[in-house]
Each structure stands twice: as C-alpha cells, then as structure tokens.
Design a protein around this motif. Structure first.
Motif, PDB file in Angstrom:
ATOM      1  N   ASN A 202      42.127  -6.326 -11.807  1.00 47.63           N
ATOM      2  CA  ASN A 202      41.896  -5.863 -10.433  1.00 47.63           C
ATOM      3  C   ASN A 202      43.160  -6.142  -9.630  1.00 47.63           C
ATOM      4  O   ASN A 202      43.418  -7.278  -9.229  1.00 47.63           O
ATOM      5  CB  ASN A 202      40.696  -6.571  -9.810  1.00 47.63           C
ATOM      6  N   ASP A 203      43.949  -5.089  -9.425  1.00 48.80           N
ATOM      7  CA  ASP A 203      45.226  -5.224  -8.733  1.00 48.80           C
ATOM      8  C   ASP A 203      45.171  -4.555  -7.362  1.00 48.80           C
ATOM      9  O   ASP A 203      44.369  -3.658  -7.124  1.00 48.80           O
ATOM     10  CB  ASP A 203      46.349  -4.610  -9.568  1.00 48.80           C
ATOM     11  N   HIS A 204      46.070  -4.997  -6.503  1.00 49.58           N
ATOM     12  CA  HIS A 204      46.087  -4.530  -5.118  1.00 49.58           C
ATOM     13  C   HIS A 204      47.523  -4.225  -4.712  1.00 49.58           C
ATOM     14  O   HIS A 204      48.430  -5.029  -4.946  1.00 49.58           O
ATOM     15  CB  HIS A 204      45.498  -5.611  -4.197  1.00 49.58           C
ATOM     16  N   THR A 205      47.730  -3.056  -4.090  1.00 48.63           N
ATOM     17  CA  THR A 205      49.037  -2.670  -3.586  1.00 48.63           C
ATOM     18  C   THR A 205      48.901  -2.201  -2.143  1.00 48.63           C
ATOM     19  O   THR A 205      48.026  -1.395  -1.829  1.00 48.63           O
ATOM     20  CB  THR A 205      49.661  -1.533  -4.425  1.00 48.63           C
TER      21      THR A 205
ATOM     22  N   GLN B 125      49.897   3.215   6.881  1.00 46.42           N
ATOM     23  CA  GLN B 125      49.600   2.184   5.889  1.00 46.42           C
ATOM     24  C   GLN B 125      48.716   2.754   4.786  1.00 46.42           C
ATOM     25  O   GLN B 125      47.782   3.499   5.061  1.00 46.42           O
ATOM     26  CB  GLN B 125      48.896   1.005   6.572  1.00 46.42           C
ATOM     27  N   GLU B 126      49.022   2.396   3.548  1.00 42.95           N
ATOM     28  CA  GLU B 126      48.227   2.813   2.392  1.00 42.95           C
ATOM     29  C   GLU B 126      47.847   1.583   1.585  1.00 42.95           C
ATOM     30  O   GLU B 126      48.682   0.719   1.320  1.00 42.95           O
ATOM     31  CB  GLU B 126      49.001   3.798   1.514  1.00 42.95           C
ATOM     32  N   ASP B 127      46.578   1.537   1.194  1.00 44.79           N
ATOM     33  CA  ASP B 127      46.000   0.395   0.500  1.00 44.79           C
ATOM     34  C   ASP B 127      45.345   0.877  -0.789  1.00 44.79           C
ATOM     35  O   ASP B 127      44.558   1.828  -0.756  1.00 44.79           O
ATOM     36  CB  ASP B 127      44.929  -0.234   1.405  1.00 44.79           C
ATOM     37  N   ASP B 128      45.656   0.238  -1.910  1.00 40.75           N
ATOM     38  CA  ASP B 128      45.058   0.626  -3.192  1.00 40.75           C
ATOM     39  C   ASP B 128      44.545  -0.605  -3.928  1.00 40.75           C
ATOM     40  O   ASP B 128      45.278  -1.600  -4.070  1.00 40.75           O
ATOM     41  CB  ASP B 128      46.082   1.352  -4.077  1.00 40.75           C
ATOM     42  N   PHE B 129      43.293  -0.509  -4.408  1.00 36.50           N
ATOM     43  CA  PHE B 129      42.695  -1.525  -5.267  1.00 36.50           C
ATOM     44  C   PHE B 129      42.246  -0.860  -6.561  1.00 36.50           C
ATOM     45  O   PHE B 129      41.877   0.322  -6.576  1.00 36.50           O
ATOM     46  CB  PHE B 129      41.474  -2.175  -4.596  1.00 36.50           C
ATOM     47  N   SER B 130      42.276  -1.618  -7.640  1.00 32.72           N
ATOM     48  CA  SER B 130      41.778  -1.078  -8.905  1.00 32.72           C
ATOM     49  C   SER B 130      40.288  -0.780  -8.824  1.00 32.72           C
ATOM     50  O   SER B 130      39.797   0.160  -9.452  1.00 32.72           O
ATOM     51  CB  SER B 130      42.041  -2.071 -10.049  1.00 32.72           C
ATOM     52  N   ASN B 131      39.562  -1.577  -8.070  1.00 37.25           N
ATOM     53  CA  ASN B 131      38.113  -1.421  -7.965  1.00 37.25           C
ATOM     54  C   ASN B 131      37.663  -1.639  -6.536  1.00 37.25           C
ATOM     55  O   ASN B 131      38.249  -2.429  -5.795  1.00 37.25           O
ATOM     56  CB  ASN B 131      37.381  -2.431  -8.859  1.00 37.25           C
ATOM     57  N   SER B 132      36.609  -0.951  -6.166  1.00 41.91           N
ATOM     58  CA  SER B 132      35.956  -1.195  -4.888  1.00 41.91           C
ATOM     59  C   SER B 132      34.813  -2.176  -5.114  1.00 41.91           C
ATOM     60  O   SER B 132      34.085  -2.084  -6.106  1.00 41.91           O
ATOM     61  CB  SER B 132      35.406   0.113  -4.305  1.00 41.91           C
ATOM     62  N   ASN B 133      34.655  -3.116  -4.194  1.00 40.18           N
ATOM     63  CA  ASN B 133      33.558  -4.079  -4.317  1.00 40.18           C
ATOM     64  C   ASN B 133      32.488  -3.843  -3.263  1.00 40.18           C
ATOM     65  O   ASN B 133      31.672  -4.725  -2.993  1.00 40.18           O
ATOM     66  CB  ASN B 133      34.091  -5.506  -4.204  1.00 40.18           C
TER      67      ASN B 133
END
Length: 326
Positions: A79-82, A106-114
């Motif tokens: 689970n990574d975050h950029t 701003q742009e936000d990316d996560f491997s998974n949504s919780n």
C-alpha cells in the motif's frame, strides 16, 4: 502444540514443506509469522522559488512557486502513497491597492482505498491466520483459486496484490484577493473556488471470501465550491470634536457548494447548498476624561439558504461595553 508435529515433505499446495503429521522424520513444525505490517518510509522533495520587487523597502510585486512530491511506503504492505502538488502565487501593491492571486493543484494516489475498510479486512485476516499456515508462500493455488487457511477466510497477500484497486484524488484551489484603503475607508473582496475529484476501485476479486463471483465497486465523487466575501468599512469618523467615534461596516458573503457521487452502476447522488449572508455593524465609542470609553455596537445579519428549514431570516444584535485605560 506445534513443536510436537512434523512435516512429511510430500507435495502439498498449501505448504511447501508438506502436511503436518504427529510422526515423521521431516523438520519439526515451527510457528509462522503472518504480520503484513512493515517499516514505513517517506521521501519528500520540495522546490521553492520566491521573487519580489521592492520600492522604498515595500513590496510592489511579489510571486512564488512551490513544487513538491512525496512518496510513502505506508505501514501496510503493498500500500503505497504518492502526493504531487504545484502552488503558485502572484501579488501586487500600488496606490493603496493590494491584489493577490493563488493557485494550488494537488494529486493524491494510494494503492488502495480504505473507505469501505479494505485495509482493516486485510490486517484482520493477517491476525486470524493460525501459526501453522504461512500466507507468504503464495496468494493463489495452481488452479488460480485463493490460497488461504479456510474457504471462509482471506489471505491478506491475495487481497493486497492490488487486483485493480486504486484511489486517485485531484484537487484544484484558486483564489483572488483585492483590497483598497484610502482616507480611513477600507474595501476588500475575496473570491475562492475549489474543485475536488475522487475516484476509487473498491471491489473484491473473484474468490474473495464472501464474494465468489467478484464484487465490482467503482466510486467517483466530484465536489465544487465557490466562496465570495465583500467587506466595506470606515473604522473611525470623529464626531463632537473627537468626543465620539463612529465606525461603520457592511459585509456580504456567498457560499455555493455542490457534490455529485457516481457508482459503476446506479443513478448519481447530488447535493447542493447555497447561502447568502449580509451583516451590518455600527459602533459608537464615547470618550470620557480619565481614559474611560463607553462602546455601543448595533448590528444586523440577514441570510438566505436553499437548504435551511427557514429559508431566510434577520438576526439583530446589540452590545454595550466600557474600557478603562491608564
């Protein structure tokens, strides 16, 4: 219990060491660790530039730019975050005027949504996995089915292999401020707008416990908001040869918000709210000898709203106070 068991070494899809047996010449069974947590790391990079043109030690024109990026390996494995952002600012001041504009992207990316507790589910099954079963030996069997200690349980690694899961957020903020001061008068205007776009794949792959045929859930949300504030004031008007100060102020604000949520299937859900508010204030300050001031403040606030039970209202106010200065 485990140290009294042995692996028989025979081919077995659920454990590379074979099946557990009470008797045998194979290696003695030892408990497996099924912790899906890891040491988190964060790399942050920032590039910042500020420029200003000075005249008589005062800023006449100023600007700024900030570019940043942060890459994070969160405590949960896979689970990574950029985070990427661009922040711009430009301002100018001349002859009592002040203008300033800002823009943030701003742009936000996560491997998974919780949002639906997906990561909680993965962590829970990591804790529930018995010590005799090692999740890390593989997420699937030869036939492609999930490899887990029970048909009613998930292998956290199977969940976290990211079968199409993602979370993406885009946010744009823009604002403009205008201010003018002269002869005791002050005018200001503030405008701000924000747009936010969220999209996530939150479903479960086929073979997940409780979802044998896959559960597809793609959700997007768009938020838009606009804010306007106008303020006009005369802070001090001398009356009766300076014995009385009169202050006047009027303020108007507008807030308009809209939210639209869409799913892979089904109708969109929409919500909107708009409010208008006007506030007036009058302040009378009487100066007495000895440093005593008596202050009377009268105000009135009116608003309209398209969601409140009472669509419009007037809210008068009054206050009286005194101050003593040495």
């Amino acid at each position: 219990m485990l140290p009294t068991l042995f692996y028989d070494g025979a081919p077995y899809e659920y454990d590379e060491k074979g099946r557990l047996s009470a008797m045998g010449s194979g290696p003695v069974a030892k408990p497996y660790r099924n912790n899906i947590l890891r040491n988190p790391t964060l790399l942050s990079q920032v590039f910042n530039v500020d420029l200003a043109y000075l005249r008589n030690s005062d800023k006449t024109i100023w600007s700024g730019m900030k570019i940043s990026r942060a890459d994070e390996a969160t405590p949960v494995s896979n689970n990574d975050h950029t985070l990427r952002s661009l922040d711009l600012m430009l301002g100018a001041g001349f002859r009592g005027w002040k203008l300033q504009s800002k823009l943030l992207r701003q742009e936000d990316d996560f491997s998974n949504s919780n949002r639906t507790g997906f990561l909680n589910r993965a962590y829970q099954y990591g804790l529930l996995t018995p010590a005799s079963f090692e999740n890390a030996q593989g997420a699937t069997l030869q036939n492609g089915a999930q490899r887990s200690y029970s048909l009613q349980a998930d292998n956290p690694i199977f969940l976290l292999h990211n079968y199409g899961h993602f979370y993406h957020r885009e946010q744009t903020n823009g604002g403009l401020e205008v201010e003018k001061s002269w002869n005791g008068f002050r005018l200001s205007l503030i405008q701000a707008m924000e747009k936010v776009h969220d999209i996530a794949e939150e479903g479960y792959e086929a073979g997940t416990a409780g979802f044998p045929d896959r559960a597809a859930l793609r959700r997007s949300q768009d938020d838009r908001s606009y804010y306007l504030k106008f303020d006009a004031a005369r802070e001090r008007i001398e009356l009766l040869e300076g014995a009385v100060d009169l202050g006047l102020r009027i303020r108007y604000t507008l807030a308009d918000n809209e939210t639209v949520i869409n799913y892979l299937a089904g109708d969109a859900w929409k919500y909107g709210r708009s409010t208008h508010e006007v506030h007036t204030r009058t302040e009378l300050k009487h100066h007495f000898n000895g440093g005593i001031d008596l202050i009377l403040e009268l105000g009135n606030t009116g608003y309209t709203s398209n969601t409140a039970a009472a669509g419009q209202a007037w809210l008068p106010s009054a206050s009286y106070s005194s101050t003593v200065s040495a």
